[in-house]
Design a protein around this motif. Structure first.
Motif, short mmCIF file in Angstrom:
data_model
loop_
_atom_site.label_atom_id
_atom_site.label_comp_id
_atom_site.label_asym_id
_atom_site.label_seq_id
_atom_site.Cartn_x
_atom_site.Cartn_y
_atom_site.Cartn_z
N HIS A 149 5.05 -0.68 5.91
CA HIS A 149 4.57 -0.48 4.33
C HIS A 149 5.31 0.13 3.43
CE1 HIS A 149 0.12 -0.39 5.66
NE2 HIS A 149 0.44 -1.59 6.23
N ASN A 161 -1.48 -1.90 -1.09
CA ASN A 161 -2.90 -1.90 -1.46
C ASN A 161 -3.04 -2.51 -2.76
OD1 ASN A 161 -3.91 -0.80 0.94
ND2 ASN A 161 -3.41 1.23 0.07
N ALA A 181 -2.14 -8.50 -0.12
CA ALA A 181 -3.38 -8.57 0.76
C ALA A 181 -2.89 -9.28 2.36
CB ALA A 181 -4.59 -9.20 -0.04
N GLY A 184 -0.95 -6.93 3.91
CA GLY A 184 -1.86 -5.76 4.72
C GLY A 184 -2.81 -6.19 5.41
N GLN A 185 -3.50 -7.34 5.52
CA GLN A 185 -4.47 -7.95 6.18
C GLN A 185 -4.24 -8.81 7.28
OE1 GLN A 185 -7.73 -9.07 3.46
NE2 GLN A 185 -7.09 -7.49 2.21
N THR A 186 -3.17 -9.78 7.25
CA THR A 186 -2.75 -10.62 8.14
C THR A 186 -1.36 -10.42 8.84
OG1 THR A 186 -4.17 -12.35 6.74
CG2 THR A 186 -2.50 -13.24 8.46
N PRO A 189 -0.77 -6.65 10.69
CA PRO A 189 -1.29 -6.54 11.77
C PRO A 189 -0.95 -7.63 12.95
CG PRO A 189 -2.81 -6.39 9.84
CD PRO A 189 -1.56 -6.93 9.61
#
Length: 313
Positions: A149, A161, A181, A184-186, A189
């Motif tokens: 991040h 974000n 996004a 952060g989301q794909t 992770p």
């Protein structure tokens, strides 16, 4: 006889032709320890001095090089050092940690469907790989996530974000979008899940030339060679492994000239030369030995490439 007992017995006897098919069917037993000593099949392979293809398949099936025996706290690498003079096994079994860049490269290779053609996200991924270079994967996933991040912010000026697309121009007429996004989301992770499952195995499909530089040599020509080795390892973190050793020698020679301004092939004058940024104190500080690179380091790296290929990694 249970499957567990069969695995332990075959490993103890070094009967790899019989054991490997069993482990292919029961890969969850790959790190099964014996009692009371705690020898896994990989420890037994090290003890027997097994061939590189055998070691390679054990690693491919998930054998963990970092596991130690119960009694003497030895890794498979420690056993090889104690029992055999096998530089090939020492290299393959060295319990090196995976780098963050290696994990990112693996995700890119194994999950190509998450990227589109001319995807700005993939361009940022390349920047992440270059920035992390040879930094080791943190032991804690939370720390890895924080570092991802923070680097995202450093490279884009936006937090993970952020709601809007981040635009940048790569060249005149070429504009790309980075989607926070997506990271952060794909993507991030996926990196964390891959890191959690990783067993320190570098696979040729996503390995780079810099991966051949670990572990570092135990002997050096001159004091500047250490710093050139470290700098070259960092600079080659996005260069794919070549198919043959001659091509590898060409890559190292080109990197040598790019980083020092001196040619390994067409040497003029002394074989030793001074590089100011490598001068850190002591005798021969800042000096690099061309002959040592030609006669020691490059053949050593070529041997490592051969060993990886023979092991099927």
């Amino acid at each position: 006889m249970s499957v567990n007992d069969k695995v332990l017995k075959l490993a103890f006897l070094g009967e790899w032709d019989t054991l490997l098919p069993v482990l292919r069917n029961y890969p969850h037993l790959i790190n099964l320890p014996s009692e009371p000593k705690g020898y896994t099949p990989l420890h037994q392979a090290a003890w027997h001095g097994a061939t590189l293809p055998v070691i390679g398949e054990l690693l491919f099936l998930g054998a963990d090089r970092s596991i130690t025996t119960h009694s003497r706290r030895q890794t498979a690498y420690d056993i090889v050092i104690e029992k055999h003079k096998r530089p090939d096994l020492e290299y393959i079994l060295f319990p090196k940690k995976v780098t963050i860049a290696q994990i990112i490269r693996k995700v890119v290779l194994t999950e190509p469907q998450i990227f589109e053609v001319y995807d700005g996200n993939l361009i940022l991924v390349d920047k992440l790989i270059a920035a992390f270079g040879v930094e080791l994967r943190p032991d804690k996933l939370e720390e890895l996530e924080n570092r991802l991040h923070h680097l995202f912010f450093a490279l884009t000026g936006q937090t993970i974000n952020a709601e809007k697309m981040i635009k940048f121009d790569a060249a005149q007429g070429f504009s790309f979008d980075v989607n926070p996004a997506f990271f952060g989301q794909t993507f991030f992770p996926l990196i964390c899940r891959t890191a959690q499952a990783e067993h320190n195995l570098v696979e040729s499909e996503w390995a780079t030339v810099s991966d051949l530089f670990e572990p570092s040599p135990t002997q050096w020509g001159l004091r500047g060679d250490l710093f050139l080795w470290l700098e070259m390892r960092q600079s080659l973190c996005q260069v794919s492994l070549p198919k043959d050793t001659d091509e590898l020698a060409d890559i190292i020679s080109a990197a040598f000239q790019a980083l020092t301004g001196k040619s390994l092939i067409s040497r003029v004058g002394d074989n030793d030369f001074f590089v100011e940024r490598f001068s850190r104190g002591g005798m021969s500080s800042g000096y690099v030995s061309s002959l040592y690179w030609l006669n020691e380091f490059i053949p050593q790296l070529q041997a490592r490439l051969n060993w990886l290929q023979t092991a099927g990694l």
